[in-house]
Design a protein around this motif. Structure first.
Motif, mmCIF file in Angstrom:
data_model
loop_
_atom_site.group_PDB
_atom_site.id
_atom_site.type_symbol
_atom_site.label_atom_id
_atom_site.label_comp_id
_atom_site.label_asym_id
_atom_site.label_seq_id
_atom_site.Cartn_x
_atom_site.Cartn_y
_atom_site.Cartn_z
ATOM 1 N N GLN A 386 16.727 66.183 56.014
ATOM 2 C CA GLN A 386 15.502 66.926 56.285
ATOM 3 C C GLN A 386 15.768 68.100 57.219
ATOM 4 O OE1 GLN A 386 12.455 64.139 57.624
ATOM 5 N NE2 GLN A 386 13.367 62.534 56.332
ATOM 6 N N TRP A 387 16.590 67.870 58.241
ATOM 7 C CA TRP A 387 16.927 68.944 59.168
ATOM 8 C C TRP A 387 17.739 70.029 58.462
ATOM 9 C CZ3 TRP A 387 15.605 69.955 64.197
ATOM 10 C CH2 TRP A 387 14.854 68.985 64.859
ATOM 11 N N LEU A 388 18.647 69.632 57.586
ATOM 12 C CA LEU A 388 19.428 70.613 56.843
ATOM 13 C C LEU A 388 18.530 71.445 55.927
ATOM 14 C CD1 LEU A 388 22.717 68.790 55.781
ATOM 15 C CD2 LEU A 388 22.529 70.905 57.111
ATOM 16 N N ALA A 389 17.579 70.779 55.282
ATOM 17 C CA ALA A 389 16.658 71.495 54.403
ATOM 18 C C ALA A 389 15.835 72.508 55.188
ATOM 19 C CB ALA A 389 15.747 70.508 53.686
ATOM 20 N N LYS A 390 15.421 72.117 56.363
ATOM 21 C CA LYS A 390 14.648 73.020 57.213
ATOM 22 C C LYS A 390 15.489 74.212 57.640
ATOM 23 C CE LYS A 390 12.006 73.034 61.569
ATOM 24 N NZ LYS A 390 11.581 72.222 62.725
ATOM 25 N N LEU A 391 16.743 73.951 57.993
ATOM 26 C CA LEU A 391 17.614 75.045 58.424
ATOM 27 C C LEU A 391 17.910 75.992 57.268
ATOM 28 C CD1 LEU A 391 20.549 74.775 60.838
ATOM 29 C CD2 LEU A 391 20.982 75.805 58.615
ATOM 30 N N ASN A 392 18.165 75.447 56.110
ATOM 31 C CA ASN A 392 18.526 76.291 54.955
ATOM 32 C C ASN A 392 17.350 77.061 54.393
ATOM 33 O OD1 ASN A 392 21.254 75.543 54.994
ATOM 34 N ND2 ASN A 392 20.858 73.703 53.799
ATOM 35 N N SER A 393 16.136 76.615 54.709
ATOM 36 C CA SER A 393 14.955 77.314 54.213
ATOM 37 C C SER A 393 14.550 78.483 55.117
ATOM 38 C CB SER A 393 13.775 76.348 54.086
ATOM 39 O OG SER A 393 13.333 75.926 55.374
ATOM 40 N N ASN A 394 15.315 78.662 56.243
ATOM 41 C CA ASN A 394 14.999 79.718 57.219
ATOM 42 C C ASN A 394 13.614 79.539 57.799
ATOM 43 O OD1 ASN A 394 17.465 81.008 56.927
ATOM 44 N ND2 ASN A 394 16.736 82.173 55.164
ATOM 45 N N GLN A 395 13.145 78.309 57.824
ATOM 46 C CA GLN A 395 11.832 78.042 58.391
ATOM 47 C C GLN A 395 11.838 78.332 59.887
ATOM 48 O OE1 GLN A 395 10.268 74.237 57.281
ATOM 49 N NE2 GLN A 395 8.830 74.150 58.970
ATOM 50 N N THR A 396 10.791 78.925 60.390
ATOM 51 C CA THR A 396 10.711 79.248 61.816
ATOM 52 C C THR A 396 9.747 78.324 62.512
ATOM 53 O OG1 THR A 396 8.965 80.857 61.416
ATOM 54 C CG2 THR A 396 11.248 81.654 61.459
ATOM 55 N N SER A 397 9.879 78.296 63.848
ATOM 56 C CA SER A 397 9.030 77.454 64.665
ATOM 57 C C SER A 397 8.431 78.283 65.777
ATOM 58 C CB SER A 397 9.873 76.301 65.261
ATOM 59 O OG SER A 397 9.162 75.605 66.258
ATOM 60 N N THR A 398 7.350 77.819 66.315
ATOM 61 C CA THR A 398 6.690 78.536 67.403
ATOM 62 C C THR A 398 7.151 78.072 68.764
ATOM 63 O OG1 THR A 398 4.850 76.956 67.336
ATOM 64 C CG2 THR A 398 4.631 78.974 66.042
ATOM 65 N N VAL A 399 8.150 77.134 68.808
ATOM 66 C CA VAL A 399 8.595 76.645 70.101
ATOM 67 C C VAL A 399 9.323 77.750 70.852
ATOM 68 C CG1 VAL A 399 8.756 74.309 69.301
ATOM 69 C CG2 VAL A 399 10.764 75.756 69.156
#
Length: 399
Positions: A386-399
């Protein structure tokens, strides 16, 4: 007399001859590349030079061999002779390569000269040596099978080991030794365990878990001097503390072996500089593994090597390819508290969360893009994909 102008000449036959390939180094990079080459071509000449005996083993297993129930001999999967005969690859063990003659395309070794068509440097990396006062001849590093054989010999009957280095390898050895009833003291410069790779909250949690099985921590500290007293060692730390120990293991990090490349005039930085096709500044010479710096990045892990081998094999056989490197987590062998991580890249900050005694952390750059992560705890290991998928999707966070 026959007039040559009356003779109809045939078109010349062009034969695609694959140049002989020479590999320097018998670690995972060198041997796996040779196997991949032979798998693609039954005819190409492959010759491998190695300074050790050329035995095939898993280097990552060195830091948890006690847990595996293996000594130096049982770690060997195959001898160099057996592997040589099985794959029809010439191996020269116990042979040092002294110089690369790029003009004449040959190497000078301890047993004579040898020509190459294409040359691969898979020379690995060596332990960093920290200057210490006193009796340092019995400070051991474990970077290959020969090192481990010696370390296991010296470990027999010992009750306490001091480890220099609080990083990944130091923590893996600490877990392996302590789990088998050996008292361990870890001395390191960091504020927390593995501070260069994970945030301090995870480092403290890992320290606590290892402390429960007998690991003592002397962090933000270093060894100033070592004195042999009655077959034991008296160790003085930088802050004045004294401790006694039976054996000292250095695990302060590795430095790429680039001296051969430097002497040959190849471009080097931290490692031997290559592009994504693993070609150096000499088009006939390539570099792979811990000695290489690919597009400015040094990645001393197994996964990048495995990913690079198919493209490099193609290049060596005349089929131009570049490596498509995919992010792959590093699995740290600390079974007391499992840890996996994707090393963070560039500037940014950690965002840490706790989950029922386990810890997850994401590393985000200034734009909020996830560039690395660390997962500490048995259950959280199931979320790596799940973390890899998030990283590869270039998803951003507001943190």
């Amino acid at each position: 007399m026959l007039d040559i102008t009356d003779v109809e000449l045939e078109e010349p036959i062009i034969v695609n001859v694959i140049e002989p390939i020479v590999i320097i180094g018998s670690g995972h990079a060198g041997y796996q590349l040779a196997a991949a080459l032979r798998n693609q071509s039954k005819d190409v000449s492959i010759t491998l030079f190695t300074a050790d005996d050329g035995a095939i083993y898993s280097k990552p297993s060195l830091s948890n061999a006690l847990a595996l129930g293996k000594d130096g001999q049982s770690l060997v999967r195959e001898t160099a002779l057996s592997w040589e005969q099985r794959l029809n690859v010439r191996v020269y063990p116990h042979t040092h390569v002294k110089f690369i003659d790029r003009v004449n395309k040959k190497i000078e070794t301890s047993i004579g000269e040898y020509p190459y068509g294409r040359l691969v440097l898979a020379t690995g990396a060596s332990p960093i040596i920290i200057p210490i006062q006193g009796d340092t001849s019995d400070v051991y590093s474990v970077n290959d099978l020969g090192d481990y054989r010696l370390f296991r010999e010296k470990l027999a009957g010992k009750q306490h080991v001091t480890i220099m280095g609080d990083g990944l390898i130091g923590c893996e050895f600490a877990n392996d030794l302590a789990a088998h009833g050996i008292k361990v003291t870890v001395v390191g410069l960091g504020q927390s365990a593995m501070g260069r790779l994970i945030p301090e909250e995870l480092g403290y949690a890992l320290q606590d878990a290892l402390s429960q099985i007998g690991v003592e921590w002397k962090l933000q500290n270093s060894i100033q001097s070592i004195k042999c007293v009655n077959e034991r060692y008296q160790v003085q730390l930088q802050d004045g503390q004294l401790l006694e120990t039976d054996l000292i293991l250095s695990a302060v990090g590795l430095r790429p072996n680039i001296s051969l490349a430097q002497t040959a005039g190849l471009n080097t930085a931290r490692g031997i500089c290559t592009s994504l096709d693993h070609r150096t500044s000499d088009t006939s010479i390539f570099a792979l593994g811990d000695c290489a710096e690919v597009e400015g990045q040094w990645m001393p892990y197994i996964s990048p090597i495995n990913q690079a081998i198919p493209a490099l094999a193609d290049n060596l056989l005349g089929k131009a390819q570049i490596t498509q490197l995919q992010d792959s987590p590093v699995i740290v062998k600390t079974p007391i508290l499992p840890l996996s991580l994707l090393p963070a890249v560039g500037d940014g900050k950690w965002h840490v969360e706790q989950h029922d005694g386990e810890w997850s952390a994401g590393f985000y750059d200034a734009s909020g893009k996830l560039t690395g992560f660390a997962l500490l705890g048995r259950q959280l290991q199931q979320t790596r994909s799940q973390w890899l998928a998030k990283l590869n999707s270039n998803q951003t966070s507001t943190v």
